[in-house]
Design a protein around this motif. Structure first.
Motif, PDB file in Angstrom:
ATOM      1  N   GLY A  22       7.100  21.157 -15.933  1.00  0.00           N
ATOM      2  CA  GLY A  22       7.278  20.202 -16.896  1.00  0.00           C
ATOM      3  C   GLY A  22       7.971  19.200 -17.341  1.00  0.00           C
ATOM      4  N   ASP A  23       9.036  19.197 -16.633  1.00  0.00           N
ATOM      5  CA  ASP A  23      10.310  18.479 -16.758  1.00  0.00           C
ATOM      6  C   ASP A  23      10.050  16.996 -15.708  1.00  0.00           C
ATOM      7  OD1 ASP A  23      12.676  20.866 -17.325  1.00  0.00           O
ATOM      8  OD2 ASP A  23      11.507  19.813 -18.595  1.00  0.00           O
ATOM      9  N   GLY A  24       9.803  17.284 -14.736  1.00  0.00           N
ATOM     10  CA  GLY A  24       9.642  15.976 -13.778  1.00  0.00           C
ATOM     11  C   GLY A  24       8.009  15.708 -13.460  1.00  0.00           C
ATOM     12  N   PHE A  25       8.001  14.773 -12.481  1.00  0.00           N
ATOM     13  CA  PHE A  25       6.392  14.344 -12.360  1.00  0.00           C
ATOM     14  C   PHE A  25       6.464  14.987 -11.178  1.00  0.00           C
ATOM     15  CE2 PHE A  25       7.929  10.616 -14.777  1.00  0.00           C
ATOM     16  CZ  PHE A  25       6.751  10.674 -15.731  1.00  0.00           C
ATOM     17  N   PRO A  26       4.842  15.566 -10.763  1.00  0.00           N
ATOM     18  CA  PRO A  26       4.692  15.957  -9.609  1.00  0.00           C
ATOM     19  C   PRO A  26       4.404  14.769  -8.555  1.00  0.00           C
ATOM     20  CG  PRO A  26       3.078  16.883 -11.083  1.00  0.00           C
ATOM     21  CD  PRO A  26       4.115  16.117 -11.869  1.00  0.00           C
ATOM     22  N   ALA A  39       0.942  -1.253   0.119  1.00  0.00           N
ATOM     23  CA  ALA A  39      -0.134  -0.092   0.046  1.00  0.00           C
ATOM     24  C   ALA A  39       0.822   1.063  -0.002  1.00  0.00           C
ATOM     25  CB  ALA A  39      -0.978  -0.189   1.110  1.00  0.00           C
ATOM     26  N   LEU A  40       2.040   1.281   0.848  1.00  0.00           N
ATOM     27  CA  LEU A  40       2.774   2.575   0.785  1.00  0.00           C
ATOM     28  C   LEU A  40       3.725   2.591  -0.484  1.00  0.00           C
ATOM     29  CD1 LEU A  40       4.118   2.438   4.484  1.00  0.00           C
ATOM     30  CD2 LEU A  40       2.158   3.947   3.612  1.00  0.00           C
ATOM     31  N   ARG A  41       3.850   1.472  -0.969  1.00  0.00           N
ATOM     32  CA  ARG A  41       4.871   1.524  -2.205  1.00  0.00           C
ATOM     33  C   ARG A  41       4.002   2.160  -3.344  1.00  0.00           C
ATOM     34  NH1 ARG A  41       7.564  -3.715  -1.794  1.00  0.00           N
ATOM     35  NH2 ARG A  41       5.848  -4.727  -2.603  1.00  0.00           N
ATOM     36  N   VAL A  42       2.604   2.112  -3.483  1.00  0.00           N
ATOM     37  CA  VAL A  42       1.591   2.780  -4.381  1.00  0.00           C
ATOM     38  C   VAL A  42       1.153   3.855  -4.074  1.00  0.00           C
ATOM     39  CG1 VAL A  42       1.283   0.381  -5.594  1.00  0.00           C
ATOM     40  CG2 VAL A  42      -0.371   1.447  -3.962  1.00  0.00           C
ATOM     41  N   ALA A  43       1.113   4.325  -2.929  1.00  0.00           N
ATOM     42  CA  ALA A  43       0.541   5.716  -2.298  1.00  0.00           C
ATOM     43  C   ALA A  43       1.068   6.787  -2.742  1.00  0.00           C
ATOM     44  CB  ALA A  43       0.612   5.518  -0.852  1.00  0.00           C
ATOM     45  N   GLU A  44       0.125   7.717  -3.390  1.00  0.00           N
ATOM     46  CA  GLU A  44       0.562   8.865  -4.169  1.00  0.00           C
ATOM     47  C   GLU A  44       1.326   8.796  -5.523  1.00  0.00           C
ATOM     48  OE1 GLU A  44       2.440  11.808  -1.299  1.00  0.00           O
ATOM     49  OE2 GLU A  44       1.742  10.460   0.234  1.00  0.00           O
ATOM     50  N   HIS A  45       1.166   7.550  -6.103  1.00  0.00           N
ATOM     51  CA  HIS A  45       1.574   7.194  -7.463  1.00  0.00           C
ATOM     52  C   HIS A  45       0.599   6.744  -8.213  1.00  0.00           C
ATOM     53  CE1 HIS A  45       5.861   7.733  -6.091  1.00  0.00           C
ATOM     54  NE2 HIS A  45       5.570   7.182  -5.025  1.00  0.00           N
ATOM     55  N   ILE A  46       0.960   6.818  -9.465  1.00  0.00           N
ATOM     56  CA  ILE A  46       0.136   6.162 -10.757  1.00  0.00           C
ATOM     57  C   ILE A  46       0.711   4.701 -10.688  1.00  0.00           C
ATOM     58  CG2 ILE A  46      -0.760   6.019 -12.768  1.00  0.00           C
ATOM     59  CD1 ILE A  46      -0.719   8.973 -12.890  1.00  0.00           C
ATOM     60  N   PRO A  47       0.242   3.476 -10.326  1.00  0.00           N
ATOM     61  CA  PRO A  47       0.671   2.343 -10.125  1.00  0.00           C
ATOM     62  C   PRO A  47       0.618   1.535 -12.054  1.00  0.00           C
ATOM     63  CG  PRO A  47      -1.020   2.351  -8.677  1.00  0.00           C
ATOM     64  CD  PRO A  47      -1.195   3.436  -9.482  1.00  0.00           C
ATOM     65  N   VAL A  96       1.429  12.314  -8.865  1.00  0.00           N
ATOM     66  CA  VAL A  96       1.279  11.632 -10.011  1.00  0.00           C
ATOM     67  C   VAL A  96       2.364  10.748 -10.739  1.00  0.00           C
ATOM     68  CG1 VAL A  96      -0.858  12.979 -10.410  1.00  0.00           C
ATOM     69  CG2 VAL A  96       1.679  13.690 -11.415  1.00  0.00           C
ATOM     70  N   ALA A  97       3.415  10.721  -9.865  1.00  0.00           N
ATOM     71  CA  ALA A  97       4.509  10.134 -10.199  1.00  0.00           C
ATOM     72  C   ALA A  97       4.171   8.341 -10.499  1.00  0.00           C
ATOM     73  CB  ALA A  97       5.602  10.062  -9.516  1.00  0.00           C
ATOM     74  N   PRO A  98       4.554   7.824 -11.616  1.00  0.00           N
ATOM     75  CA  PRO A  98       4.324   6.519 -11.988  1.00  0.00           C
ATOM     76  C   PRO A  98       5.131   5.576 -10.994  1.00  0.00           C
ATOM     77  CG  PRO A  98       5.767   7.354 -13.532  1.00  0.00           C
ATOM     78  CD  PRO A  98       5.481   8.452 -12.917  1.00  0.00           C
ATOM     79  N   ARG A  99       4.657   4.446 -10.528  1.00  0.00           N
ATOM     80  CA  ARG A  99       5.354   3.558  -9.885  1.00  0.00           C
ATOM     81  C   ARG A  99       5.067   2.214 -10.431  1.00  0.00           C
ATOM     82  NH1 ARG A  99       6.979   2.800  -4.621  1.00  0.00           N
ATOM     83  NH2 ARG A  99       8.002   4.845  -4.960  1.00  0.00           N
ATOM     84  N   THR A 100       6.069   1.613 -11.176  1.00  0.00           N
ATOM     85  CA  THR A 100       5.996   0.117 -11.901  1.00  0.00           C
ATOM     86  C   THR A 100       6.054  -1.068 -10.868  1.00  0.00           C
ATOM     87  OG1 THR A 100       7.081   1.348 -13.734  1.00  0.00           O
ATOM     88  CG2 THR A 100       6.740  -1.021 -13.724  1.00  0.00           C
ATOM     89  N   LEU A 101       4.949  -1.705 -10.908  1.00  0.00           N
ATOM     90  CA  LEU A 101       5.254  -2.972 -10.247  1.00  0.00           C
ATOM     91  C   LEU A 101       5.090  -4.371 -11.200  1.00  0.00           C
ATOM     92  CD1 LEU A 101       2.554  -2.149  -7.258  1.00  0.00           C
ATOM     93  CD2 LEU A 101       5.242  -2.303  -7.294  1.00  0.00           C
TER      94      LEU A 101
END
Length: 365
Positions: A281-285, A211-219, A288-293
């Motif tokens: 525009g260069d980085g991810f807020p 849960a903490l790994r995907v929190a505040e990210h786009i899985p 919304v940063a992606p988190r790949t699983l």
């Protein structure tokens, strides 16, 4: 913007209990009990009539809710070597007759499309295996005709994955198309529920850690094999049910063909742009940063897909609890599915998108 979780809630059992007055965590933890109850229901309903039969085709009915993931999993587990065609359809095809077997699940007793499909299949002599509530149009269509496995373990709608999955496994096993030890399946799900119990702190609790790994990210839920991609489908369903996180689901080869998204995943996994201004525009807020699983169920030595993923995304987590536990594929898939279900609940409770009243209530409650 996604809802921000209160991660301190996860290690406070009292607050967790207060945030979950409907007992959603307990409902999810009853997956093993659902397996045992479904086995008993199948025996009482006469599912054994399928034994020794070789149908012309097996039709998996894919209705909204849990069915898409269950259908994808069952299809992937039987594999391309299956001697009988497995057809996934939203409703019973016009060609279905007494030579065919239809497997369906719903949590919606009023699904008129499924009710019509069950009625049509039964009138044409097909064998129908159905998991659905005991009352309503779907049950009425099945009455006296289908092998209707009514729920014996009470859980809220959307928590019946284990029952639907087990019913499909039992039907395929009776037809000689798949082997599974349902006692071992139930026992391993019980052990996973214990590993992920709310009393266990985050650092030893696989579901809370996930849960903490995907929190505040786009899985980005990418499967390294067909079975794992089916689990990813279920993971996206439960995350979308209990949290407001958007998810991407694909097998890894398909994900690699999505050039821009795959490039973003590689960049995020490499830790680049961590000091970038989120407004330039260069980085991810951060939210919304992606988190790949990467999800894995099958273990094939020298698998080129897994090798490619390891080369391109070496720092990304690979979730393969079934391989770590040394259990067969049907059990490993179920364990991973339950882990995601519990993780989604923990994250939803911490963010207030599911569960109880007060600060943990959904915004439109």
């Amino acid at each position: 913007m996604t809802s921000l979780p209160d991660d301190t809630l996860l290690d406070d059992a009292v607050r967790l209990g207060d945030a979950d007055p409907d007992g959603l965590l307990r409902a999810a933890a009853r997956a093993g009990a659902q397996v045992r109850a479904t086995v008993e229901a199948a025996a009482d309903a006469g599912l054994s009539r399928l034994e020794g039969e070789r149908p012309r085709a097996v039709v998996l009915i894919c209705r909204p809710g849990l069915s898409p993931a269950v259908c994808e999993l069952l299809s992937a587990l039987t594999g391309p070597a299956c001697p009988v065609p497995l057809v996934v359809a939203e409703r019973v095809p016009v060609w279905v007759n007494a030579l065919d077997v239809v497997i369906a699940h719903t949590d919606d007793p009023g699904d008129t499309v499924l009710a019509e499909s069950v009625d049509r299949a039964c009138r044409r002599g097909a064998t129908v295996v159905l998991t659905a509530p005991a009352d309503g149009p779907v049950a009425a269509a099945a009455a006296g005709q289908a092998v209707h496995l009514r729920p014996r373990v009470t859980v809220p709608p959307g928590f019946s994955f284990a029952a639907a999955y087990t019913a499909g496994l039992l039907a395929l096993r009776a037809l000689g198309l798949l082997q599974v030890d349902t006692d071992a399946l139930a026992d391993e799900l019980d052990r996973e529920a214990e590993r992920c119990h709310m009393q266990h702190e985050t650092f030893v609790n696989p579901a809370k850690s996930l849960a903490l790994r995907v929190a505040e990210h786009i899985p980005l839920l990418w499967g390294l094999d067909e079975v794992a991609t089916g689990v990813a489908r279920h993971a996206a369903q439960v995350l979308s049910t209990h949290t407001d996180l958007p998810c991407d689901v694909a097998d890894y080869q398909q994900a690699a063909s999505r050039t821009a998204l795959h490039r973003a995943a590689v960049r995020a996994a490499a830790g680049r742009d961590i000091f970038a201004d989120p407004d330039d525009g260069d980085g991810f807020p951060a939210v919304v940063a992606p988190r790949t699983l990467l999800l894995a169920v099958r273990s094939t030595p020298g698998d080129p897909v897994r090798h490619q993923a390891a080369q391109v995304l070496p720092a990304v987590d690979v979730l393969a609890p079934g391989q770590e536990l040394g259990v067969p594929e049907p059990i490993g898939a179920a364990v991973l599915a339950l882990r995601f279900e519990l993780a989604a609940l923990y994250l939803g409770l911490a963010a207030g998108t599911t569960g109880g009243s007060g600060r943990y209530a959904p915004a439109n409650a």
